[in-house]
Every structure is written in C-alpha cells, then in structure tokens.
Write an enzyme that holds these catalytic residues in place. Structure first.
Site, PDB file in Angstrom:
ATOM      1  NE  ARG A 247      39.655  41.878  40.924  1.00 15.73           N
ATOM      2  CZ  ARG A 247      39.696  41.395  42.173  1.00 15.73           C
ATOM      3  NH1 ARG A 247      38.625  40.845  42.707  1.00 15.73           N
ATOM      4  NH2 ARG A 247      40.810  41.491  42.887  1.00 15.73           N
ATOM      5  CD  GLU A 276      34.054  46.145  42.422  1.00 14.69           C
ATOM      6  OE1 GLU A 276      34.825  46.416  43.362  1.00 14.69           O
ATOM      7  OE2 GLU A 276      33.747  44.990  42.111  1.00 14.69           O
ATOM      8  CG  HIS A 294      34.816  43.590  45.833  1.00 15.68           C
ATOM      9  ND1 HIS A 294      35.580  43.975  44.777  1.00 15.68           N
ATOM     10  CD2 HIS A 294      35.422  42.474  46.323  1.00 15.68           C
ATOM     11  CE1 HIS A 294      36.604  43.152  44.616  1.00 15.68           C
ATOM     12  NE2 HIS A 294      36.526  42.221  45.551  1.00 15.68           N
TER      13      HIS A 294
HETATM   14  C1  8YV Z   1      39.874  41.463  48.334  1.00 22.83           C
HETATM   15  C2  8YV Z   1      39.642  40.195  46.154  1.00 22.83           C
HETATM   16  O1  8YV Z   1      39.040  41.937  49.298  1.00 22.83           O
HETATM   17  O2  8YV Z   1      41.677  39.274  46.908  1.00 22.83           O
HETATM   18  C3  8YV Z   1      40.980  39.585  45.971  1.00 22.83           C
HETATM   19  O3  8YV Z   1      41.355  39.372  44.798  1.00 22.83           O
HETATM   20  O4  8YV Z   1      38.932  40.358  45.258  1.00 22.83           O
HETATM   21  C4  8YV Z   1      39.048  40.645  47.421  1.00 22.83           C
HETATM   22  O5  8YV Z   1      38.430  39.585  48.029  1.00 22.83           O
HETATM   23  C5  8YV Z   1      40.557  42.612  47.663  1.00 22.83           C
HETATM   24  O6  8YV Z   1      41.211  42.248  46.525  1.00 22.83           O
HETATM   25  C6  8YV Z   1      41.536  43.264  48.581  1.00 22.83           C
HETATM   26  O7  8YV Z   1      42.459  44.031  47.879  1.00 22.83           O
END
Ligand code: 8YV
Length: 332
Positions: A247, A276, A294
């Site tokens: 993140r 983002e 992402h």
């Molecule tokens: C997802 C992610 O695409 O799952 C997670 O925490 O960061 C990502 O890989 C995204 O969160 C989907 O909501």
C-alpha cells in the site's frame, strides 16, 4: 417450483469477472456495476441503505460516515480484496456489521509482481524496452557499457512484513540468490529462517540502513501508516532500491520522490501509491522509477478466485455460519 424466499440484496461496487457476476446473479439479488464507474460517497451511502451485503473494493472508502448511515438490514461487508484499509473496521464492528476479505488467493500473483519489480528496476527493463519502442529508435547495437544496471544475485533484500506475501517473496528471492532479511511483527519459525537463511531484524531502522533492496509487504494499518517515514527513508543507502506492492500509505511518497530526485536512493519499483490514482509527478519523471497501476494481483485467475472467496464468505455468513475470512478489528 416458485422460489418465494426473497434473495438477499448484494451490491457490488465495481465490475467483476463475468463468471463471478453470473454466479452472484444466480445466488443473490445481485446489483452489479456493469459499466464499472467508481461509486461516490453518496452512491455508497445509498447502497448501504438497501444492501444486505456490500461488496466493495480498494477504491471504495467505506468510512465511518458511510457505515453509520447504513440501514439496519446491512449485515456484511464482503470486501473484494485482502487489504481492508478501505473499511472502517471499528465502526462496522460497533454496528454489528461483519467484514470479510479475500486472503491467500492473490499471494502468488502479488509475490510474482514484487519479484518482477525487484528485477526490473536494477536491470532497467522498462528503460531498455522503451529505447527500442521509441519511434526515433536510437539503438546502435550492443555495446560493452550500454544499459548497465546492477546485479541482484548476492544482494541483501529486506522484507518489511513477513505475512503470506512476504514469505512468498522470500521464497522467490532466495531462488534468485538474494540474501533474505526481514522485519515483521512476528518472528518466523526456525525452520523458515534456516531454510531461507533469513535474518530477522528487531530494529527496522538498522535493517533499512544495511539493505540493497527493500520490499514493502505489510498491510496498511494505523500502525504502518508512513512506517517508511521521511526519517527512515533517509536511512537507506544511496545505492538502495525500494519496491512496494503493498500500500502506498506505508511510504512517505513525497519524501521518496525527493530522495529519487536528489539521487539519494538508486531507484524504486512502485505498484501502489499514497493517493491513488494520483502519483507524485517526480516519481513518474524519473527513469529510475518503474511505476505500475496497482496491478499486483491483476490476473484473471486471481480475480476469479477472489470472487469465489467473496461468494463463499457471503453464502456461509447468510447460512448462519462463521464466514471463513472474517476480519476482526484486533487483527489489524
Ligand atoms: C486488489 C489488493 O486488487 O487485495 C488487495 O489488498 O491490494 C489488490 O491486489 C484490490 O484490493 C481489490 O480490491
């Protein structure tokens, strides 16, 4: 036979893979977002006023204001994603709204993307590819000093956060000959440390100052917000690279951009950003930064598995059982 039982209203905030949506329509009164337009805070409030279950993604801010305006029928927030930093867990818990996520199914894809960035930045993959694709292609052929990058074999990789994804990165990185170092809330069992010859660092500061490559693999929580603060980023060696597929909020992005601009660190591979879709322009301007939108878990297989997990969590919960991936505030 007519089915007189009313199906639960499940509102999905973004477009999901077709097979997932088809199954959701069979099982639930699924309200889908066919054109994938992100929902505003007002849209989300409207959704929680009618939904029995909300299926948000990382792009939806399910904050105190949204949850506290929910109707009493809202019982579950089944997040499509592993990170739950987009959901105010405490407010959900206080309102007796359960929260689930999708752990495990995107571990390997995210670890692959981490490894790809660990290779791409020191070996200048994106710069090299861009050189050939440039319409004014200036490549004059091989040269002994052309496109020199840095070797990763034998270098020290410091993994911040040794959860599922951190471990999957460590396994891959070891196979590439990197030395594994890590800082994590929980120390790994001896078997893991011995097999990967991994060194645990109690002090994040000390680890950062000695690494060649740092990979961020911890979730974003109040405790990890700007864990890589301006002060800590300045501990990195000027030859160090940083990779983040977790993140953006874990790194002070503005300070990272300043350090890149002033050549105070060697480069960065970033799949996630603090605000983002906004990105500090200094990061995009630099050849020493590989920036991705992402996409760490962006495989069709992974997205279908995530959808399956969401469905399983909803079904189990609505059938009166504990959903497999229930998240409690104390877990974060
Ligand atoms: C997802 C992610 O695409 O799952 C997670 O925490 O960061 C990502 O890989 C995204 O969160 C989907 O909501």
């Amino acid at each position: 036979m007519p089915n007189s039982a009313k199906k639960p209203v499940v509102i999905v905030t973004r477009k999901l893979p077709d097979v997932v949506e088809t199954r959701m329509k069979e099982l639930f009164d699924a309200r889908l977002n066919v054109d994938d337009t992100p929902m505003s805070q007002a849209d989300l409030v409207e959704a929680v006023q009618v939904a029995d279950v909300l299926v948000p993604t990382v792009t939806d801010r399910i904050d105190r204001s949204v949850i506290s305006q929910a109707g009493s029928q809202l019982r579950l927030i089944a997040n499509f994603g592993t990170g739950v930093d987009n959901v105010d867990l405490d407010t959900a818990n206080n309102r007796a709204v359960a929260v689930t996520n999708t752990p495990g199914v995107l571990t390997e894809d995210t670890a692959d993307m981490t490894m790809a960035l660990i290779l791409a930045v020191p070996r200048r993959l994106v710069e090299g590819a861009a050189l050939l694709k440039d319409p004014n292609n200036q490549w004059k052929g091989w040269s002994p000093t052309g496109m020199l990058g840095h070797r990763i074999y034998g270098k020290r990789l410091g993994i911040v956060g040794m959860g599922r994804i951190g471990q999957a990165v460590a396994e891959r990185a070891r196979a590439f000959g990197l030395q594994i170092h890590y800082h994590s809330r929980r120390r790994m069992p001896d078997e893991f440390e011995q097999r990967l010859e991994a060194t645990h660092w109690e002090s994040l500061d000390q680890m950062l100052s000695r690494m060649d490559i740092v990979s961020v693999n911890c979730p974003h929580t109040p405790a990890t917000y700007h864990l890589l603060s301006a002060r800590r980023l300045r501990l990195l060696k000027p030859t160090a690279y940083i990779v983040n597929t977790a993140r953006g909020e874990v790194i002070d992005e503005n300070e990272l951009a300043r350090l890149i601009e002033s050549n105070s660190i060697a480069g960065a591979g970033l799949d996630v950003f603090e605000h983002e879709p906004a990105i500090n322009p200094k990061l995009l301007q630099s050849n020493r930064v590989v920036a991705l939108p992402h996409m760490g878990s962006a495989t069709i297989e992974g997205r279908i598995d995530m959808g399956e997990k969401v469905i399983l969590n909803i079904k189990t919960f609505l059938d009166g059982h504990a959903p497999p991936d229930r998240v409690h505030p104390a877990m974060f």
